[in-house]
Design an enzyme around this catalytic site. Structure first.
Site, mmCIF file in Angstrom:
data_model
loop_
_atom_site.group_PDB
_atom_site.id
_atom_site.type_symbol
_atom_site.label_atom_id
_atom_site.label_comp_id
_atom_site.label_asym_id
_atom_site.label_seq_id
_atom_site.Cartn_x
_atom_site.Cartn_y
_atom_site.Cartn_z
ATOM 1 N N ARG A 36 0.165 -7.404 -21.288
ATOM 2 C CA ARG A 36 -1.191 -7.908 -21.177
ATOM 3 C C ARG A 36 -1.549 -7.686 -19.714
ATOM 4 N NH1 ARG A 36 -2.519 -14.015 -23.147
ATOM 5 N NH2 ARG A 36 -1.864 -14.406 -21.006
ATOM 6 N N LYS A 40 -7.328 -24.329 -17.360
ATOM 7 C CA LYS A 40 -8.286 -23.282 -17.739
ATOM 8 C C LYS A 40 -9.080 -23.730 -18.963
ATOM 9 C CE LYS A 40 -4.774 -20.929 -20.541
ATOM 10 N NZ LYS A 40 -3.779 -19.844 -20.575
ATOM 11 N N TYR A 90 -22.190 -24.640 -50.195
ATOM 12 C CA TYR A 90 -22.599 -23.265 -50.511
ATOM 13 C C TYR A 90 -21.684 -22.594 -51.531
ATOM 14 C CZ TYR A 90 -25.592 -23.430 -46.333
ATOM 15 O OH TYR A 90 -26.546 -23.744 -45.385
ATOM 16 N N MET A 145 -22.057 -24.778 -40.660
ATOM 17 C CA MET A 145 -22.172 -24.785 -39.203
ATOM 18 C C MET A 145 -22.146 -26.197 -38.621
ATOM 19 S SD MET A 145 -25.068 -23.097 -36.738
ATOM 20 C CE MET A 145 -24.797 -21.436 -37.308
#
Ligand SMILES: *Cc1c(COP(=O)(O)O)cnc(C)c1O
Length: 371
Positions: free
Chosen positions: A133, A35, A263, A311
């Site tokens: 689930r 998967k 940053y 990013m």
């Protein structure tokens, strides 16, 4: 070749060796769970390698993933288990994809699709034995089984499996597993009492496959271990990580003590250092939650990523090491040379290795190698 900022190398020899290592510990059949594009490793190449090494089943979550395997010419048994109710089941039935079924609503839709396809659907009834689930809970199980027996008698489906999923198999000794096994045996008994004779009973994931033989039944569904990550922390089963994520230094600068980095200047250089810029960031699967702990392998050492992971980029403090533009960097790999592993990244980020693998190299160039 167009240069990508990151390179993801998948070692298919490791996948094969991991399948053999897992198979050695069980008499049950092995399902390679591919998967999420084979946990980011590439579903089709991993499926082929795993089948080659003795796995006999493939597991995926969705219709799209199952059909992609069939379109690639993979004709081994495939089980798919997560389907929105409006899924078009007909192509899956036509291409002999087994379907995990947890609700009567799905079962009835599948029977209608089987009629349209002109052949019976192969279903694995899923019991919720305590994960809470997917799967039918104990209250709903009799109804699901009764419907399955009725539709099977009418010829629209064949119940090939009964299955469930464990909540705490990665915690050795956790009593939840014992309780789930008892509930599973009850669920199987109800299926037999309804006159159904499914060939396959299965509950084990990687952790259960490697640590609890009493969970194996007829089939083990192996994901993480296939990719070489130890599913139970602190235990070793001789697995080999298959994925290596690399990049290279694209800028280098000397920074005096007191220099703020990235940053908000959340990191300040303490002594004169060489800072190396890497063209990978959270969009490449390096989680921001690993900030302050994450390291990469550069110039023969583990060097810390400093300041914010952004990013597309991050900065490494190489201290006094001689580092140059173009130097190779391993973000994670098998760990042979001392480089970080995906499991290390998971620890740094406070997540599981699955999330690191599936997030890695979203835009990396992937390459499959046979060592
Ligand atoms: C993902 C998944 C697996 C594989 O689990 P691992 O812990 O990666 O081995 C098995 N069964 C189901 C239902 C899954 O969703």
């Amino acid at each position: 070749m167009i240069e990508q900022t990151a390179r993801l190398v998948v070692d298919l020899t490791a996948v094969r060796a991991n399948v053999r290592a897992v198979s050695a510990g069980t008499r049950a059949a092995v399902m390679a769970v591919v998967k999420a594009d084979g946990f980011g490793h590439g579903a089709v190449p991993v499926a082929r390698a795993a089948l080659d090494a003795g796995a006999t089943w493939l597991g995926v979550t969705s219709a799209a993933e199952a059909l992609r395997l069939r379109q690639a010419g993979v004709d081994a048994p495939v089980l798919s288990w997560l389907h929105p109710i409006e899924t078009d089941f007909e192509p899956l039935i036509r291409r002999e994809v087994d379907l995990g079924v947890s609700t009567v609503a799905h079962l009835r839709r599948i029977a209608v699709a089987a009629e349209a396809a002109g052949r019976s659907a192969r279903v694995h009834l899923k019991a919720d034995t305590g994960l809470t689930r997917n799967g039918a809970s104990a209250d709903d199980w009799p109804d699901l089984v009764a419907w399955a027996a009725k539709l099977a008698a009418e010829g629209w489906l064949t119940v090939t499996g009964v299955w469930s999923h464990l909540a705490a198999a990665d915690v050795p000794g956790d009593r939840t597993t014992d309780l789930q096994l008892a509930a599973f045996r009850d669920a199987v008994a109800a299926v037999h009492a309804a006159g159904l004779r499914p060939e396959l009973r299965h509950v084990a994931n990687s952790a259960a496959t490697l640590t609890r033989p009493d969970t194996h039944f007829d089939l083990c569904r192996v994901g993480l271990a296939l990719y070489g990550i130890e599913p139970v922390s602190g235990r070793r089963h001789g697995l080999r990580p298959a994925m290596t994520l690399t990049t290279s230094v694209i800028n280098v600068k000397r920074a005096p003590a007191g220099t703020g980095v990235s940053y908000r200047h959340e990191y300040t250089v303490r002594r004169p250092s060489t800072l190396a810029l890497l063209p990978v960031g959270y969009a490449d699967g390096l989680p921001r939650t690993a900030e302050g702990r994450a390291h990469v392998w550069l110039a023969g050492q583990r060097c810390p990523i400093v300041g914010r992971i952004t990013m597309d980029q991050c900065v490494v403090d190489a201290g006094g090491l001689p580092v140059a533009i173009g130097d190779p960097v391993t973000v994670f790999g098998p760990g042979d040379a001392g480089e970080p592993t995906a499991a290390d990244w998971a620890t740094w980020a406070g997540t599981n290795p699955h999330e690191i693998l599936t997030g890695a190299g979203a835009r990396a160039e992937r390459q499959w190698v046979i060592a």
